[in-house]
Design a protein around this motif. Structure first.
Motif, PDB file in Angstrom:
ATOM      1  N   UNK A  73      -2.189   0.113 -12.456  1.00  0.00           N
ATOM      2  CA  UNK A  73      -3.233  -0.231 -13.459  1.00  0.00           C
ATOM      3  C   UNK A  73      -2.810  -1.531 -14.367  1.00  0.00           C
ATOM      4  N   UNK A  74      -3.927  -2.157 -14.246  1.00  0.00           N
ATOM      5  CA  UNK A  74      -3.838  -3.530 -14.762  1.00  0.00           C
ATOM      6  C   UNK A  74      -4.498  -3.721 -16.322  1.00  0.00           C
ATOM      7  N   UNK A  75      -5.013  -2.671 -16.532  1.00  0.00           N
ATOM      8  CA  UNK A  75      -5.934  -2.367 -17.838  1.00  0.00           C
ATOM      9  C   UNK A  75      -5.190  -2.963 -19.123  1.00  0.00           C
ATOM     10  N   UNK A  76      -3.965  -2.627 -19.370  1.00  0.00           N
ATOM     11  CA  UNK A  76      -3.326  -2.994 -20.686  1.00  0.00           C
ATOM     12  C   UNK A  76      -2.946  -4.674 -20.501  1.00  0.00           C
ATOM     13  N   UNK A  77      -2.892  -4.978 -19.355  1.00  0.00           N
ATOM     14  CA  UNK A  77      -2.404  -6.310 -19.269  1.00  0.00           C
ATOM     15  C   UNK A  77      -3.692  -7.225 -19.539  1.00  0.00           C
ATOM     16  N   UNK A  78      -4.830  -6.844 -19.074  1.00  0.00           N
ATOM     17  CA  UNK A  78      -6.082  -7.387 -19.070  1.00  0.00           C
ATOM     18  C   UNK A  78      -6.561  -7.525 -20.575  1.00  0.00           C
ATOM     19  N   UNK A  79      -6.275  -6.527 -21.184  1.00  0.00           N
ATOM     20  CA  UNK A  79      -6.741  -6.280 -22.656  1.00  0.00           C
ATOM     21  C   UNK A  79      -6.036  -7.479 -23.469  1.00  0.00           C
ATOM     22  N   UNK A 133     -14.243  -4.917 -15.434  1.00  0.00           N
ATOM     23  CA  UNK A 133     -13.122  -5.624 -15.799  1.00  0.00           C
ATOM     24  C   UNK A 133     -13.729  -6.336 -17.339  1.00  0.00           C
ATOM     25  N   UNK A 134     -14.958  -6.330 -17.609  1.00  0.00           N
ATOM     26  CA  UNK A 134     -15.231  -6.731 -18.936  1.00  0.00           C
ATOM     27  C   UNK A 134     -15.201  -5.795 -20.045  1.00  0.00           C
ATOM     28  N   UNK A 135     -15.249  -4.399 -19.669  1.00  0.00           N
ATOM     29  CA  UNK A 135     -14.819  -3.501 -20.579  1.00  0.00           C
ATOM     30  C   UNK A 135     -13.256  -3.747 -21.013  1.00  0.00           C
ATOM     31  N   UNK A 136     -12.514  -3.946 -20.234  1.00  0.00           N
ATOM     32  CA  UNK A 136     -11.028  -4.319 -20.622  1.00  0.00           C
ATOM     33  C   UNK A 136     -10.984  -5.606 -21.415  1.00  0.00           C
ATOM     34  N   UNK A 137     -11.702  -6.503 -21.020  1.00  0.00           N
ATOM     35  CA  UNK A 137     -11.648  -7.823 -21.804  1.00  0.00           C
ATOM     36  C   UNK A 137     -12.996  -8.290 -21.940  1.00  0.00           C
ATOM     37  N   UNK A 138     -13.500  -8.353 -22.847  1.00  0.00           N
ATOM     38  CA  UNK A 138     -14.942  -8.787 -23.234  1.00  0.00           C
ATOM     39  C   UNK A 138     -15.383 -10.172 -22.882  1.00  0.00           C
ATOM     40  N   UNK A 139     -14.163 -11.007 -22.914  1.00  0.00           N
ATOM     41  CA  UNK A 139     -14.165 -12.169 -22.911  1.00  0.00           C
ATOM     42  C   UNK A 139     -14.260 -12.662 -21.500  1.00  0.00           C
ATOM     43  N   UNK A 198       0.855  -1.230  -0.079  1.00  0.00           N
ATOM     44  CA  UNK A 198       0.058   0.131  -0.072  1.00  0.00           C
ATOM     45  C   UNK A 198       0.991   1.420   0.037  1.00  0.00           C
ATOM     46  N   UNK A 199       1.918   1.220   0.866  1.00  0.00           N
ATOM     47  CA  UNK A 199       2.720   2.583   0.862  1.00  0.00           C
ATOM     48  C   UNK A 199       3.474   2.958  -0.277  1.00  0.00           C
ATOM     49  N   UNK A 200       3.946   1.841  -1.103  1.00  0.00           N
ATOM     50  CA  UNK A 200       4.653   2.017  -2.331  1.00  0.00           C
ATOM     51  C   UNK A 200       3.720   1.835  -3.621  1.00  0.00           C
ATOM     52  N   UNK A 201       2.306   1.953  -3.238  1.00  0.00           N
ATOM     53  CA  UNK A 201       1.469   2.053  -4.257  1.00  0.00           C
ATOM     54  C   UNK A 201       1.352   1.116  -5.067  1.00  0.00           C
ATOM     55  N   UNK A 202       1.734  -0.094  -4.718  1.00  0.00           N
ATOM     56  CA  UNK A 202       1.715  -1.496  -5.508  1.00  0.00           C
ATOM     57  C   UNK A 202       0.153  -1.768  -5.686  1.00  0.00           C
ATOM     58  N   UNK A 203      -0.473  -1.510  -4.644  1.00  0.00           N
ATOM     59  CA  UNK A 203      -2.150  -1.796  -4.865  1.00  0.00           C
ATOM     60  C   UNK A 203      -2.847  -0.945  -5.775  1.00  0.00           C
TER      61      UNK A 203
END
Length: 120
Positions: A54-60, A84-90, A46-51
């Motif tokens: 942005x995983x959008x590009x990976x999900x796509x 989530x399904x907007x990123x990847x409709x599958x 949390x402190x290092x902002x890992x949480x």
């Protein structure tokens, strides 16, 4: 006490029916958060902002199956699944009735049945 306040908040926020929560489950979560090899890992993430990564590009780009299983009473679960399904409709999803953040604990039979249906 501090642990009692944490327990009340935990059961209220994560369970559909906080009165049905086994104290042994709460104790296990409490111990897992404070014991083990790296109890400060979540704090560091949390402190290092890992949480907040942005995983959008990976999900796509993911081409294999993704299945989201959520508790029907989880706040904004439909919106979360929609994002989530907007990123990847599958991406496929199901919700488990009368559960919140921990459907696998509140209704393990329904979770198992749903997962088996997806994999069969």
């Amino acid at each position: 006490s501090s642990k009692q306040a944490i327990t009340e908040e935990f059961t209220r926020d994560y369970y559909f029916n906080p009165y049905s929560v086994k104290s042994s489950y709460v104790d296990a979560y409490y111990e897992a958060a404070h014991l083990g090899e790296s109890p400060k890992s979540l704090y560091a993430s949390v402190k290092c902002n890992y949480t907040k990564c942005n995983i959008t590009k990976t999900l796509e780009k993911i081409d294999n199956s993704i299945y989201i299983l959520g508790g029907e009473a989880e706040q904004d679960i439909d919106l979360i699944i929609k994002e989530y399904t907007k990123c990847n409709p599958a991406i496929e999803s199901s919700t488990i009735p009368n559960t919140k953040h921990l459907p696998q604990i509140e209704n393990p039979e329904e979770v198992s049945s749903t997962v088996q249906m997806f994999f069969n």
